[in-house]
Every structure is written in C-alpha cells, then in structure tokens.
Write an enzyme that holds these catalytic residues in place. Structure first.
Site, PDB file in Angstrom:
ATOM      1  CB  SER A 121     -33.930 -45.661  30.468  1.00 42.02           C
ATOM      2  OG  SER A 121     -33.561 -43.527  28.897  1.00 42.02           O
ATOM      3  CG  HIS A 142     -34.035 -41.409  33.986  1.00 37.96           C
ATOM      4  ND1 HIS A 142     -34.979 -42.376  34.122  1.00 37.96           N
ATOM      5  CD2 HIS A 142     -33.444 -41.875  32.504  1.00 37.96           C
ATOM      6  CE1 HIS A 142     -35.856 -42.435  33.142  1.00 37.96           C
ATOM      7  NE2 HIS A 142     -34.893 -42.480  32.209  1.00 37.96           N
ATOM      8  CD  GLU A 154     -37.503 -42.676  37.112  1.00 35.69           C
ATOM      9  OE1 GLU A 154     -38.206 -43.879  37.369  1.00 35.69           O
ATOM     10  OE2 GLU A 154     -36.748 -43.120  36.308  1.00 35.69           O
ATOM     11  CG  ASN A 192     -37.852 -46.164  31.284  1.00 38.34           C
ATOM     12  OD1 ASN A 192     -38.850 -44.783  30.801  1.00 38.34           O
ATOM     13  ND2 ASN A 192     -36.555 -45.484  31.005  1.00 38.34           N
TER      14      ASN A 192
HETATM   15  N1  LIG Z   1     -35.011 -40.893  24.234  1.00 38.19           N
HETATM   16  C1  LIG Z   1     -36.029 -40.531  25.270  1.00 38.19           C
HETATM   17  O1  LIG Z   1     -37.078 -40.581  25.923  1.00 38.19           O
HETATM   18  C2  LIG Z   1     -34.667 -41.090  26.987  1.00 38.19           C
HETATM   19  C3  LIG Z   1     -35.587 -40.239  27.147  1.00 38.19           C
HETATM   20  C4  LIG Z   1     -34.436 -40.023  29.481  1.00 38.19           C
HETATM   21  C5  LIG Z   1     -33.120 -40.570  29.571  1.00 38.19           C
HETATM   22  N2  LIG Z   1     -32.769 -41.526  27.777  1.00 38.19           N
HETATM   23  C6  LIG Z   1     -31.819 -41.962  27.702  1.00 38.19           C
HETATM   24  O2  LIG Z   1     -30.542 -41.095  27.969  1.00 38.19           O
HETATM   25  C7  LIG Z   1     -29.330 -40.815  26.660  1.00 38.19           C
HETATM   26  C8  LIG Z   1     -29.311 -40.090  25.733  1.00 38.19           C
HETATM   27  O3  LIG Z   1     -30.203 -41.190  24.323  1.00 38.19           O
HETATM   28  P1  LIG Z   1     -30.902 -40.449  23.899  1.00 38.19           P
HETATM   29  O4  LIG Z   1     -32.798 -40.714  23.351  1.00 38.19           O
HETATM   30  O5  LIG Z   1     -30.976 -38.780  24.087  1.00 38.19           O
HETATM   31  O6  LIG Z   1     -30.165 -40.826  22.070  1.00 38.19           O
HETATM   32  P2  LIG Z   1     -29.820 -39.615  20.746  1.00 38.19           P
HETATM   33  O7  LIG Z   1     -29.448 -40.595  20.340  1.00 38.19           O
HETATM   34  O8  LIG Z   1     -31.199 -38.788  20.441  1.00 38.19           O
HETATM   35  O9  LIG Z   1     -28.685 -39.152  21.639  1.00 38.19           O
HETATM   36  C9  LIG Z   1     -27.251 -39.370  21.712  1.00 38.19           C
HETATM   37  C10 LIG Z   1     -26.266 -38.490  21.283  1.00 38.19           C
HETATM   38  O10 LIG Z   1     -25.474 -38.743  21.649  1.00 38.19           O
HETATM   39  C11 LIG Z   1     -23.723 -38.015  20.871  1.00 38.19           C
HETATM   40  N3  LIG Z   1     -22.625 -39.034  21.141  1.00 38.19           N
HETATM   41  C12 LIG Z   1     -22.566 -40.811  20.911  1.00 38.19           C
HETATM   42  N4  LIG Z   1     -21.412 -40.751  21.255  1.00 38.19           N
HETATM   43  C13 LIG Z   1     -20.332 -39.242  21.936  1.00 38.19           C
HETATM   44  C14 LIG Z   1     -19.088 -39.252  22.644  1.00 38.19           C
HETATM   45  N5  LIG Z   1     -18.102 -40.419  22.450  1.00 38.19           N
HETATM   46  N6  LIG Z   1     -19.326 -38.041  22.999  1.00 38.19           N
HETATM   47  C15 LIG Z   1     -20.613 -37.394  23.256  1.00 38.19           C
HETATM   48  N7  LIG Z   1     -21.800 -37.635  22.978  1.00 38.19           N
HETATM   49  C16 LIG Z   1     -21.598 -38.723  21.488  1.00 38.19           C
HETATM   50  C17 LIG Z   1     -24.480 -38.449  19.636  1.00 38.19           C
HETATM   51  O11 LIG Z   1     -24.553 -37.647  18.676  1.00 38.19           O
HETATM   52  C18 LIG Z   1     -25.854 -37.743  19.782  1.00 38.19           C
HETATM   53  O12 LIG Z   1     -26.150 -36.861  19.485  1.00 38.19           O
HETATM   54  C19 LIG Z   1     -29.433 -42.398  26.961  1.00 38.19           C
HETATM   55  O13 LIG Z   1     -29.015 -43.929  27.200  1.00 38.19           O
HETATM   56  C20 LIG Z   1     -30.866 -42.988  27.401  1.00 38.19           C
HETATM   57  O14 LIG Z   1     -31.555 -44.249  27.961  1.00 38.19           O
HETATM   58  C21 LIG Z   1     -33.701 -41.383  27.089  1.00 38.19           C
END
Ligand SMILES: NC(=O)c1ccc[n+]([C@@H]2O[C@H](COP(=O)([O-])OP(=O)(O)OC[C@H]3O[C@@H](n4cnc5c(N)ncnc54)[C@H](O)[C@@H]3O)[C@@H](O)[C@H]2O)c1
Length: 596
Positions: A121, A142, A154, A192
């Site tokens: 993000s 994204h 995006e 964002n």
């Molecule tokens: N939460 C949101 O609203 C949102 C929206 C758009 C983008 N994002 C982006 O998406 C990405 C993930 O965010 P999230 O909110 O889903 O996080 P999250 O913490 O909910 O999930 C992350 C997952 O990654 C896994 N993980 C960690 N290390 C790993 C590895 N080495 N190999 C495989 N899996 C691994 C974890 O076990 C976890 O299940 C981030 O870059 C975030 O910025 C988040």
C-alpha cells in the site's frame, strides 16, 4: 495480444491475500495460495471458505460455482510451490525487508518470464523490484479491502517496469472485472495518499477525547455518506497494517506530520488490538475475524440514560434567522411537534420564510411522505414575528443568522436579556468558535453549537458542539432534542470544522494538491475514491458541488486554527477561486458544467 494468465500465485493469506485468491479463483484462474506455516495456511483457507459461504448465503454465488472456485485453489506452505505460475502477487505484512527477501526468493524460484507483483500500500515498488534480477517484470497490483467487493485496482509501474508487463496486467484486471488506474510509484498511490491522513486525524480526535468512536464514525457516515466511519475502517484494514502504512508514508511522503502515526495506534498494536482480525480494535467484535460489533465497556448508554443526565424538557423553540438553514430548521421542529417561534428582521422576510416552509411541506405531501393534516398541524405550530421579545418563554433558541461573529455576539447578548433562565441557547455556526458567542452572554454554561447540515429536513446528522463552559445538562438537552427530531447527534469539542468538516476538507485539499502535482487526473482520482473506498462522490465532484470558494474558506479556517503546514490551502484551489471557477454554481470548477 495480451498474455494469458492461467495460474497465479498469492503469497500471504491474511486480510488481503485471502480476498485476492478469491478474486482470481472466481474468475476462472487457478491459484497457488502460499503461507508461511500450516496454521497460517489453515487460517487463510478458513477465511476463503467463510467468505464464499457468505456469498452463497446471500445468493451471490451458486453452490456449484463455489465448489469449482475452491477446486481452483491449491494451498501450500513455502514459496517453492510457485515454480510454474505465470504471475505472483505478494500480500505479506507491510515491511520492506520482508518483501525484499520474498522477492529475491521468488526471483530464484519462479519461471524467468513470470511477472512478480506486490500488493503493497505504501512501500516503494521500485525498492522491492531491485531485490530481483528482473525489475522490469515487477509491478504493483494494489487491491482494495475487501478485495472481492471493491472494484478498483491501482496498477503501479516503476521507471523500469516494461510497458508490455503494464499492458498485460491491465488486461488481467479487466478480466477480473476490476477497474484499474495506472500510476507511478509514489507513497500511498492515489487512494491511500488521500485516505490515511484522514484516518490518522480521526484517530487523533478519538485519542484526545474530542469525540467518541461512535460519534466520529456516525459523523462521517451520515454527514458525508461514507460506507464506514474512519475508526471502523481502521479496524477493517488492521491496525498493524495501518500503522506500517502511515509510518512508511510519513518517511517517504515528505514527513508530513499528518502521517506520523498517532501514538495510540502503536500502543494498540503492541497490546494486540489489531482490529477485526484479532476481535478487538477501536471496537469489540463477536470473535476474531467477525464483522459483527458487540457492546463493550465504552458502548454509550441509550437516550433514556441521557435524559437522566439532566436533559431539560423542551416544548417551545425559537429560531432566529431567515436563510436556508433557518427555514429548514423551522420545518424540522414544527414537523416533530414542537411549537416554533420564528424571528426574522421584518414582516417581508417572515412572509418569504413562511412561503418556503409551506412549499417544502407541500412537496412532502405531493411525495406521499406527509399527510395534509400533519402539514396543516405543523404550520399551525409556527408563530411568525420580527420581535426578539417573543422569545421570552421559549425553552430553546436556535440562532441561524449571517456567519459574522459581531452579529451573532450582539444577538446572543440580546437573547441573554430576553430569555428566561434555564433556556438552552444554540448557534448553528459552521466556522466560528462557539465559545466566543457563549461569552457574549452571562450564561455560557447554557450555550451549545447545533450544527445542522443542509438541507436540514433531509440530512440525518447534527453536530452538538460543547465549549469548555457548556454544562452537561445543556449538552444532554441538545442530544435529547436531536433524538426527538429523528436526527443522530454527535457531540464534539469546539474546534474549527467540528468533526465532519475538519476531517473532510483536508482530504479534498490533498486531492487538489495531487492533481496540481500532475500525479493523476481528476477523473482517475475521483474513480479511485469511489471504486476503491466506496465514496458516493469523488473529491472533484464534491468540490464542484460544495463550491470552491466555500471549500477554500473552510480550509483556510482549519489552517489558521491549527497552523498545520499540511492544511495550507492548495494553490490551485486559490487560483480557481480567483478565476471565478467556483464549481457548479458558476458552471465551471474543476470540470466544465456549462452544457448541463
Ligand atoms: N489491510 C488492508 O486493508 C490492505 C489493503 C490493500 C493492501 N494492503 C497491503 O497488503 C499487504 C498485506 O496486508 P494484510 O493487511 O493482508 O496483512 P495481514 O497481516 O492480514 O496478512 C499478512 C499474511 O502474510 C503472511 N506471511 C507473513 N510472512 C510470510 C511469508 N514469509 N510467506 C508467506 N506468507 C507470509 C502472514 O502469515 C499473514 O497471514 C500489505 O502490503 C498491505 O499494505 C492491505
């Protein structure tokens, strides 16, 4: 010919990854879904199952399609499973070193022609790409939360991303039924960058006890028509993820203090209060992962309890003024059964306000929303006068005269002379400090702000503003009256912009700055906020409706009060106002409305 993607990999099955898996599998693409451990894999599988089960229950997905969807997904631990995929989307936590490590590993494991994408993000896609030997095949894709629902993607190209990779990914987004905006690699991209300053500001309001979580959220939902309030949205995003995004944006985005995470966020993350995913964040949820909010120790008591707080009985209300707001407010009170004394500056004004109220009530009758007898009863409850002395026996006065401090202060001084003790005196000001008006009387404890939104008969929200001198009884009275009007009252402190304008206008101003910097177009920015965040209008559509002059004036007030450099009005906004491009009312603002 766009490239075919028959199998994709998704790394990390948390909040975003599990949703992204669903998006691909729903659209006939095979997915290899990868996690770091068996328990994490199970959690990801459970998230996907409950999401598709919900879709089936809501009739949005056939049972057979759900089963086919699940058959397309192969769950594996470790990146080695991604050997033969055409594209990988990484959705692991928002840490640059972790993402770089994963990309280096993906570069080793994946086919040389595979595209490697990140769902980051806020981190630099460019910095992630240089961890591989194929930065020209690295791109940002994204998605928005929840990925299966939100239409926007995006697509982020770096200076080295190959044009054909961009084109292939754009075609893929179309195949997934998504709308993409393609942009360069800048912290927060479009949505964002505009969203997180607002979210952080809302957390700051909550942290400083400026308003409750329920009131902050209700204000933005009811005042701006947003699908969720900012604190509920923080819980959905995940507080740990939100913290990392803010922190990165602060460091990458020119150290704008508005992105410096509010200290409370870090404390909550440390305490394990991560939002929905952990069952508790700003709100408490039925269980981890559940969207259902359950009451907790800070859930407010009901209005009956507010009455116990000393709300005074109100039967007769005075409304001073003859403009749009006064007219709407008179109608609202008369319809709700209050006796209303309307005070204007003369018989002619009274006649025109009376006519306007009649016209509006008649519209209700024509639309079948109001019975004729109720219209007549409402009109019968209103007394028209040009004499302030007729307010001697009302229980509540609402002032809605011109937005000039000297005029309002003089009026309140007169009300102080005329009104009986115990009356609540309210101002509808949207920009002046309520305490200035209160101090024009000898009874500042009885003075509140009652900030109605336009048009008052339609808008469900009222901001109740308490100054440092307002008594709890006066606040409770204002709250109870709003409830009796069928409105939602939110209580806040006496600061410029109250809740809604303070949170809304800096965001609009940021959108203007983004346009001014040529990062994106007005159309794409509007799209991004509507399709990525579910906003009813994009910022430029809204600015043209509100009026650029009005927006600039509010933004100036906010800037002058808080002296926050990030709040300085966008030069482009000032120029458009100077040029007379004020929005729809001038037939030209950010867009040309002359043909409409
Ligand atoms: N939460 C949101 O609203 C949102 C929206 C758009 C983008 N994002 C982006 O998406 C990405 C993930 O965010 P999230 O909110 O889903 O996080 P999250 O913490 O909910 O999930 C992350 C997952 O990654 C896994 N993980 C960690 N290390 C790993 C590895 N080495 N190999 C495989 N899996 C691994 C974890 O076990 C976890 O299940 C981030 O870059 C975030 O910025 C988040």
């Amino acid at each position: 010919m766009a490239r075919e993607f028959s199998t994709v990999g998704v790394v990390g099955l948390g909040t975003m990854g599990a949703g992204i898996v669903e998006v691909f599998a729903r659209n006939g693409v095979d997915v290899v879904a990868v996690e770091i451990s068996e328990p994490a894999l199970e959690r990801g599988r459970a998230t996907l199952t409950s999401s598709t089960d919900r879709a089936v229950a809501k009739g949005k997905l056939a049972v057979a399609d759900r089963d086919a969807l699940h058959e397309r997904v192969h769950f594996e631990v470790g990146l080695d499973a991604l050997r033969s995929v055409d594209l990988v989307i990484e959705a692991v936590p928002e840490h640059l070193d972790l993402k770089q490590r994963i990309f280096a590993e993906l570069d080793r494991v994946c086919r040389p022609d595979a595209i490697l994408a990140t769902n980051t993000s806020s981190l630099s896609v460019t910095e992630i790409s240089v961890a591989t030997s194929r930065p020209n095949q690295v791109i940002g894709i994204h998605f928005f939360n929840p990925a299966p629902v939100m239409k926007l993607v995006e697509v982020v190209r770096t200076v080295v991303t190959a044009p054909e990779v961009v084109a292939d990914v754009e075609a893929l987004c179309a195949r997934l039924g998504k709308v993409d905006v393609t942009i360069n690699d800048r912290a927060g991209f479009i949505a964002n960058a505009l969203l997180f300053g607002y979210l952080n500001h809302a957390v700051g309001m909550f942290e400083s006890h400026y308003a409750t979580r329920e009131d902050i959220d209700a204000a933005m939902k009811l005042g701006c028509g947003l699908p969720m309030g900012p604190l509920a949205l923080m819980d959905l995003i995940g507080l740990d993820t939100a913290y990392e995004i803010l922190d990165t944006m602060y460091r990458r985005g020119g150290r704008d203090r508005r992105h410096a995470p509010v200290p409370l966020l870090k404390q909550m993350v440390t305490a394990g209060l991560l939002g929905r995913k952990s069952g508790r964040g700003f709100y408490t949820y039925e269980r981890p992962g559940s969207p259902k909010v359950v009451p907790d120790e800070t859930t407010p008591r009901t209005t009956d309890a507010a009455l116990a707080d000393g709300a005074r009985a109100i039967t007769k209300v005075g409304v001073v003024g003859s403009g749009t707001m006064a007219t709407g407010i008179i109608e609202v009170f008369a319809k709700a059964g209050y006796e209303v004394v309307s005070v204007t500056r003369g018989a002619e004004k009274s006649a025109s306000v009376c006519e306007a109220v009649k016209t509006s009530l008649n519209k209700g009758v024509v639309r079948g929303k109001l019975a004729e007898v109720d219209r007549d009863a409402a009109l019968g409850r209103i007394t028209w006068t040009a004499t302030l002395d007729h307010l001697a026996d009302v229980d509540l006065v609402i002032e809605a005269v011109v937005e000039e401090l000297s005029v309002k202060k003089a009026l309140f001084a007169s009300l102080d002379e005329i009104c009986k003790p115990g009356v609540v005196l309210a101002t509808t000001t949207s920009s002046l400090p309520v305490v200035d008006v209160a101090m024009a009387t000898q009874r500042p404890a009885d003075v509140v702000g009652l900030h109605f939104f336009n048009p008052a008969p339609v808008m469900p929200l009222v901001e109740v503003v308490r100054t440092i001198r307002t008594s709890p009884e006066a606040t409770a009275t204002a709250r109870a009256v709003c409830a009796a009007l069928g409105k939602t009252a939110v209580v806040c402190g006496d600061r410029s912009g109250f809740i809604v304008n303070a949170l809304l206008f800096p965001y609009l101003n940021d959108a203007v700055k983004m346009l001014e910097a040529s990062y994106s177009t007005a159309d794409d920015i509007d799209h991004a906020m509507k399709l990525g965040c579910g906003y009813p209008m994009g910022p430029f559509e809204l600015l043209d409706v509100v009026g650029l002059d009005v927006s600039l004036a509010i933004q100036r007030e906010l800037y002058l009060e808080l002296r926050e450099p990030g709040f300085a009005p966008a030069p482009l906004l000032e120029h458009l106002v100077t040029a007379g491009y004020l929005g729809r009312k001038a037939r030209r603002g950010f867009r040309d409305h002359s043909h409409r």
